[in-house]
Write a protein that holds these residues in place. Sequence first.
Motif, PDB file in Angstrom:
ATOM      1  N   GLN A  81       1.115  -1.058  -0.319  1.00 12.00           N
ATOM      2  CA  GLN A  81       0.322  -0.320   0.143  1.00 12.00           C
ATOM      3  C   GLN A  81       1.072   1.025  -0.099  1.00 12.00           C
ATOM      4  OE1 GLN A  81      -3.401  -0.402  -0.579  1.00 12.00           O
ATOM      5  NE2 GLN A  81      -3.763   1.665  -0.537  1.00 12.00           N
ATOM      6  N   SER A  82       2.164   1.166   0.491  1.00  9.00           N
ATOM      7  CA  SER A  82       2.909   2.399   0.789  1.00  9.00           C
ATOM      8  C   SER A  82       3.148   2.589  -0.686  1.00  9.00           C
ATOM      9  CB  SER A  82       3.907   2.091   1.690  1.00  9.00           C
ATOM     10  OG  SER A  82       4.772   1.101   1.072  1.00  9.00           O
ATOM     11  N   ARG A  83       3.647   1.680  -1.332  1.00  6.99           N
ATOM     12  CA  ARG A  83       4.467   1.769  -3.446  1.00  6.99           C
ATOM     13  C   ARG A  83       3.222   2.279  -3.983  1.00  6.99           C
ATOM     14  NH1 ARG A  83       7.302   3.725  -6.243  1.00  6.99           N
ATOM     15  NH2 ARG A  83       7.801   2.808  -7.979  1.00  6.99           N
ATOM     16  N   VAL A  84       2.195   2.091  -3.200  1.00 11.23           N
ATOM     17  CA  VAL A  84       0.446   2.858  -3.878  1.00 11.23           C
ATOM     18  C   VAL A  84       0.935   3.690  -4.059  1.00 11.23           C
ATOM     19  CG1 VAL A  84      -1.631   2.053  -4.362  1.00 11.23           C
ATOM     20  CG2 VAL A  84      -0.380   0.079  -4.475  1.00 11.23           C
ATOM     21  N   ARG A  85       0.151   4.415  -2.839  1.00 14.44           N
ATOM     22  CA  ARG A  85       0.842   5.941  -2.214  1.00 14.44           C
ATOM     23  C   ARG A  85       1.628   6.834  -2.695  1.00 14.44           C
ATOM     24  NH1 ARG A  85      -3.867   8.074   0.113  1.00 14.44           N
ATOM     25  NH2 ARG A  85      -5.027   6.442   1.467  1.00 14.44           N
ATOM     26  N   GLU A  86       2.557   6.047  -2.890  1.00 14.62           N
ATOM     27  CA  GLU A  86       3.735   6.650  -3.826  1.00 14.62           C
ATOM     28  C   GLU A  86       3.941   6.585  -5.248  1.00 14.62           C
ATOM     29  OE1 GLU A  86       7.577   4.851  -1.606  1.00 14.62           O
ATOM     30  OE2 GLU A  86       7.284   4.076  -3.676  1.00 14.62           O
ATOM     31  N   LEU A  87       2.674   5.617  -5.568  1.00 12.40           N
ATOM     32  CA  LEU A  87       2.677   6.120  -7.336  1.00 12.40           C
ATOM     33  C   LEU A  87       1.716   7.013  -7.701  1.00 12.40           C
ATOM     34  CD1 LEU A  87       3.009   2.145  -8.392  1.00 12.40           C
ATOM     35  CD2 LEU A  87       4.468   3.850  -8.785  1.00 12.40           C
ATOM     36  N   ALA A  88       0.666   6.489  -6.758  1.00 13.83           N
ATOM     37  CA  ALA A  88      -0.802   7.837  -7.018  1.00 13.83           C
ATOM     38  C   ALA A  88      -0.307   8.780  -6.586  1.00 13.83           C
ATOM     39  CB  ALA A  88      -1.290   7.309  -6.285  1.00 13.83           C
ATOM     40  N   ALA A  89       0.670   9.166  -5.731  1.00 13.77           N
ATOM     41  CA  ALA A  89       1.516  11.312  -5.998  1.00 13.77           C
ATOM     42  C   ALA A  89       1.926  11.336  -6.902  1.00 13.77           C
ATOM     43  CB  ALA A  89       2.718  11.139  -5.052  1.00 13.77           C
TER      44      ALA A  89
END
Length: 231
Positions: free
Chosen positions: A97-105
């Motif tokens: 989920q942390s990588r998902v958040r990074e990508l979304a940013a």
Amino acid sequence: MSFRATVLTLYPDMFPGHLGHSLAGRALERGDALIEPVNIRDYATDKHRSVDDTPAGGGAGMVLKPDVLAACIDAVSPAGDTRPRLLMSPRGRPLTQSRVRELAAGPGVVIICGRFEGVDQRVIEARNLEEVSIGDYVLSGGEPAALTLLDAVIRVLPGVMGNAESGTQESFETGQLEHPHYTRPQVFEGREIPEVLTSGNHKAIESWRQAQSLQLTRERRPDLLESDDSA
Ligand code: SAH
């Protein structure tokens, strides 16, 4: 600025797939996110339009050709494109989920979907591909993995989820699994909603939820309590 995903695949018709519906579907309609499938085969150069060949050293299956894939990557993601290039791969770093958040940013992603035995190692190195896995099992192709990653990313884009809070309370966002949920009817097949949840005591509800969350995580995913990768 919208999140732009360019997806390199041999099956462009698989996109946007389920992402055309519900929350993600509305985000795509509004233009908050764009999904552009590109057919790798369009970059084949021989008369049979071949994209794969037999593995060097022998063995079963076929391997995606590095020259065709590199030509496709260069065409859709020229120098200056700052989007990360992800290769869906069971050998990759497991998606969190942390990588998902990074990508979304970020501005978006270029995603390469493998097929057959995978892709030639040299194009992974030459085009700086980040291998990403969606779990310890093997799919027949990268497309469902790409759809899964994009689903997770699109749902956390600003404005996509109606209630912003329902995103941050979720499993993994807190480093733990989420507490159980209940809704009406009050009694279902003889089972009651836990009393605290209908007490109206918000402090008690919050501490009950936290305790449930911790207990579930201890039982099912003790690894989450040891790592800080899930925050
Ligand atoms: N021979 C490979 C598996 C190839 S599966 C190996 O043993 O590692 C074919 C394609 O499906 C892969 O190239 C990849 O793009 C996709 N794929 C399969 N499992 C995946 C997973 N767990 N996560 C992400 N992509 C996966």
